[in-house]
Design a protein around this motif. Structure first.
Motif, PDB file in Angstrom:
ATOM      1  N   ALA A   1       0.851  -1.183   0.000  1.00  0.00           N
ATOM      2  CA  ALA A   1       0.000   0.000   0.000  1.00  0.00           C
ATOM      3  C   ALA A   1       0.892   1.240   0.000  1.00  0.00           C
ATOM      4  O   ALA A   1       2.037   1.184   0.458  1.00  0.00           O
ATOM      5  CB  ALA A   1      -0.910  -0.001   1.235  1.00  0.00           C
ATOM      6  N   PRO A   2       0.362   2.370  -0.470  1.00  0.00           N
ATOM      7  CA  PRO A   2       1.159   3.595  -0.480  1.00  0.00           C
ATOM      8  C   PRO A   2       1.573   4.069   0.920  1.00  0.00           C
ATOM      9  O   PRO A   2       2.602   4.708   1.076  1.00  0.00           O
ATOM     10  CB  PRO A   2       0.250   4.623  -1.141  1.00  0.00           C
ATOM     11  N   TYR A   3       0.775   3.751   1.932  1.00  0.00           N
ATOM     12  CA  TYR A   3       1.062   4.192   3.296  1.00  0.00           C
ATOM     13  C   TYR A   3       0.972   2.997   4.233  1.00  0.00           C
ATOM     14  O   TYR A   3       0.014   2.222   4.154  1.00  0.00           O
ATOM     15  CB  TYR A   3       0.060   5.261   3.744  1.00  0.00           C
ATOM     16  N   ALA A   4       1.950   2.866   5.108  1.00  0.00           N
ATOM     17  CA  ALA A   4       1.948   1.733   6.029  1.00  0.00           C
ATOM     18  C   ALA A   4       2.781   2.063   7.254  1.00  0.00           C
ATOM     19  O   ALA A   4       3.754   2.824   7.191  1.00  0.00           O
ATOM     20  CB  ALA A   4       2.516   0.491   5.349  1.00  0.00           C
ATOM     21  N   VAL A   5       2.388   1.479   8.373  1.00  0.00           N
ATOM     22  CA  VAL A   5       3.165   1.536   9.604  1.00  0.00           C
ATOM     23  C   VAL A   5       3.066   0.151  10.239  1.00  0.00           C
ATOM     24  O   VAL A   5       2.032  -0.512  10.131  1.00  0.00           O
ATOM     25  CB  VAL A   5       2.672   2.648  10.564  1.00  0.00           C
ATOM     26  N   ALA A   6       4.157  -0.285  10.851  1.00  0.00           N
ATOM     27  CA  ALA A   6       4.172  -1.624  11.457  1.00  0.00           C
ATOM     28  C   ALA A   6       4.855  -1.561  12.804  1.00  0.00           C
ATOM     29  O   ALA A   6       5.764  -0.759  13.028  1.00  0.00           O
ATOM     30  CB  ALA A   6       4.913  -2.606  10.549  1.00  0.00           C
ATOM     31  N   MET A   7       4.403  -2.422  13.691  1.00  0.00           N
ATOM     32  CA  MET A   7       5.032  -2.527  15.004  1.00  0.00           C
ATOM     33  C   MET A   7       4.922  -3.956  15.513  1.00  0.00           C
ATOM     34  O   MET A   7       4.004  -4.688  15.136  1.00  0.00           O
ATOM     35  CB  MET A   7       4.437  -1.543  15.993  1.00  0.00           C
ATOM     36  N   THR A   8       5.897  -4.317  16.331  1.00  0.00           N
ATOM     37  CA  THR A   8       5.805  -5.588  17.026  1.00  0.00           C
ATOM     38  C   THR A   8       5.326  -5.294  18.434  1.00  0.00           C
ATOM     39  O   THR A   8       5.526  -4.197  18.964  1.00  0.00           O
ATOM     40  CB  THR A   8       7.161  -6.321  17.079  1.00  0.00           C
ATOM     41  N   GLY A   9       4.692  -6.278  19.024  1.00  0.00           N
ATOM     42  CA  GLY A   9       4.223  -6.156  20.391  1.00  0.00           C
ATOM     43  C   GLY A   9       4.604  -7.393  21.169  1.00  0.00           C
ATOM     44  O   GLY A   9       4.562  -8.504  20.640  1.00  0.00           O
ATOM     45  N   ASP A  10       5.007  -7.185  22.399  1.00  0.00           N
ATOM     46  CA  ASP A  10       5.311  -8.279  23.308  1.00  0.00           C
ATOM     47  C   ASP A  10       4.538  -8.060  24.594  1.00  0.00           C
ATOM     48  O   ASP A  10       4.438  -6.926  25.074  1.00  0.00           O
ATOM     49  CB  ASP A  10       6.811  -8.338  23.627  1.00  0.00           C
TER      50      ASP A  10
ATOM     51  N   LEU B   1       5.173 -13.470  27.498  1.00  0.00           N
ATOM     52  CA  LEU B   1       3.969 -14.292  27.492  1.00  0.00           C
ATOM     53  C   LEU B   1       3.370 -14.457  26.100  1.00  0.00           C
ATOM     54  O   LEU B   1       2.742 -15.471  25.807  1.00  0.00           O
ATOM     55  CB  LEU B   1       2.924 -13.686  28.428  1.00  0.00           C
ATOM     56  N   ALA B   2       3.529 -13.442  25.261  1.00  0.00           N
ATOM     57  CA  ALA B   2       2.985 -13.484  23.900  1.00  0.00           C
ATOM     58  C   ALA B   2       3.737 -12.473  23.048  1.00  0.00           C
ATOM     59  O   ALA B   2       4.329 -11.527  23.577  1.00  0.00           O
ATOM     60  CB  ALA B   2       1.494 -13.165  23.899  1.00  0.00           C
ATOM     61  N   THR B   3       3.695 -12.679  21.760  1.00  0.00           N
ATOM     62  CA  THR B   3       4.349 -11.754  20.840  1.00  0.00           C
ATOM     63  C   THR B   3       3.489 -11.623  19.590  1.00  0.00           C
ATOM     64  O   THR B   3       2.671 -12.502  19.297  1.00  0.00           O
ATOM     65  CB  THR B   3       5.780 -12.231  20.486  1.00  0.00           C
ATOM     66  N   GLY B   4       3.668 -10.535  18.868  1.00  0.00           N
ATOM     67  CA  GLY B   4       2.883 -10.360  17.662  1.00  0.00           C
ATOM     68  C   GLY B   4       3.339  -9.177  16.844  1.00  0.00           C
ATOM     69  O   GLY B   4       4.323  -8.509  17.153  1.00  0.00           O
ATOM     70  N   ARG B   5       2.570  -8.932  15.794  1.00  0.00           N
ATOM     71  CA  ARG B   5       2.873  -7.839  14.865  1.00  0.00           C
ATOM     72  C   ARG B   5       1.555  -7.202  14.445  1.00  0.00           C
ATOM     73  O   ARG B   5       0.571  -7.899  14.173  1.00  0.00           O
ATOM     74  CB  ARG B   5       3.622  -8.391  13.656  1.00  0.00           C
ATOM     75  N   PHE B   6       1.555  -5.876  14.373  1.00  0.00           N
ATOM     76  CA  PHE B   6       0.394  -5.089  13.961  1.00  0.00           C
ATOM     77  C   PHE B   6       0.829  -4.201  12.802  1.00  0.00           C
ATOM     78  O   PHE B   6       1.797  -3.448  12.931  1.00  0.00           O
ATOM     79  CB  PHE B   6      -0.095  -4.229  15.126  1.00  0.00           C
ATOM     80  N   VAL B   7       0.134  -4.291  11.676  1.00  0.00           N
ATOM     81  CA  VAL B   7       0.444  -3.484  10.501  1.00  0.00           C
ATOM     82  C   VAL B   7      -0.822  -2.746  10.084  1.00  0.00           C
ATOM     83  O   VAL B   7      -1.885  -3.358   9.954  1.00  0.00           O
ATOM     84  CB  VAL B   7       0.952  -4.354   9.324  1.00  0.00           C
ATOM     85  N   LEU B   8      -0.690  -1.437   9.878  1.00  0.00           N
ATOM     86  CA  LEU B   8      -1.792  -0.639   9.351  1.00  0.00           C
ATOM     87  C   LEU B   8      -1.415  -0.194   7.947  1.00  0.00           C
ATOM     88  O   LEU B   8      -0.361   0.407   7.731  1.00  0.00           O
ATOM     89  CB  LEU B   8      -2.056   0.588  10.229  1.00  0.00           C
TER      90      LEU B   8
END
Length: 194
Positions: free
Chosen positions: A42-51, A62-69
């Motif tokens: 996509a033309p615009y994106a932001v991503a982060m990992t979360g723990d 306890l858990a891990t993941g990734r969130f991308v908008l």
């Protein structure tokens, strides 16, 4: 959080979305780290990992993941809108859950319940819930079997007010990490962000 743009200019809607992500109120056990976002989807994106970190032992994840908008003003047909959230969550579960036939449905309901609990409007949801059973052999045979749950999901938020979607995803991450929900009326103070 930095935004990534193929065009080099930030759209006002995407700037508003970034402000919403910055304003998200997460549980203190959640640690976010911005990572490079995909640049070709996509033309615009932001991503982060979360723990999700155990409050009594910060070395215990306890858990891990990734969130991308993602934001594409052209509104790709599969998205059914101009926004798309793409997520991943993973946590180790108790070994006896490996054969639970309801595990997938329960994992998916944790996601939809979290979105509903935040009163979010969304469409075009899709995803998978996977259980991964790992058994060790030979020189590793003294390790116990482990079971991981992985939830991969995407959905289209109704608009650029996306902070609630990050909050819902973070709550899902806490749920699969085994944290009890916050009591009604208790609001999480912002967690430390790296």
């Amino acid at each position: 959080m930095a935004s990534h743009s193929i065009t080099g200019a930030q759209s006002p809607d995407f700037a508003q979305a970034l402000r919403g992500l910055h304003a998200a109120r997460l549980r203190p056990e959640v640690r976010l780290t911005e990572v490079p976002a995909p640049s070709r989807i996509a033309p615009y994106a932001v991503a982060m990992t979360g723990d999700v970190i155990d409050a009594s032992d910060e070395d215990n994840e306890l858990a891990t993941g990734r969130f991308v908008l993602l934001h594409d003003p052209a509104a790709p047909e599969p998205w059914a809108g101009t926004w798309r959230v793409v997520t991943f969550c993973r946590a180790e579960l108790e070994p006896e859950l490996a054969n639970d036939p309801m595990l997938g449905r329960v994992g998916w309901s944790w996601l939809t319940d979290s979105l509903a609990d935040h009163g979010l409007d969304y469409t075009a949801e899709a995803g998978t819930v996977t259980r991964v059973v790992s058994e060790s052999f030979a020189d590793l045979s003294d390790r116990p079997a482990t079971v991981d749950m992985e939830i991969r999901a995407s959905w289209t938020p109704a608009g650029p007010d996306v902070g609630g979607h990050l909050e819902a995803w973070a709550d899902l991450l806490c749920t699969i990490g085994g944290l009890p929900p916050l009591p009604d009326g208790v609001i999480a103070l912002p967690g430390r962000r790296r």
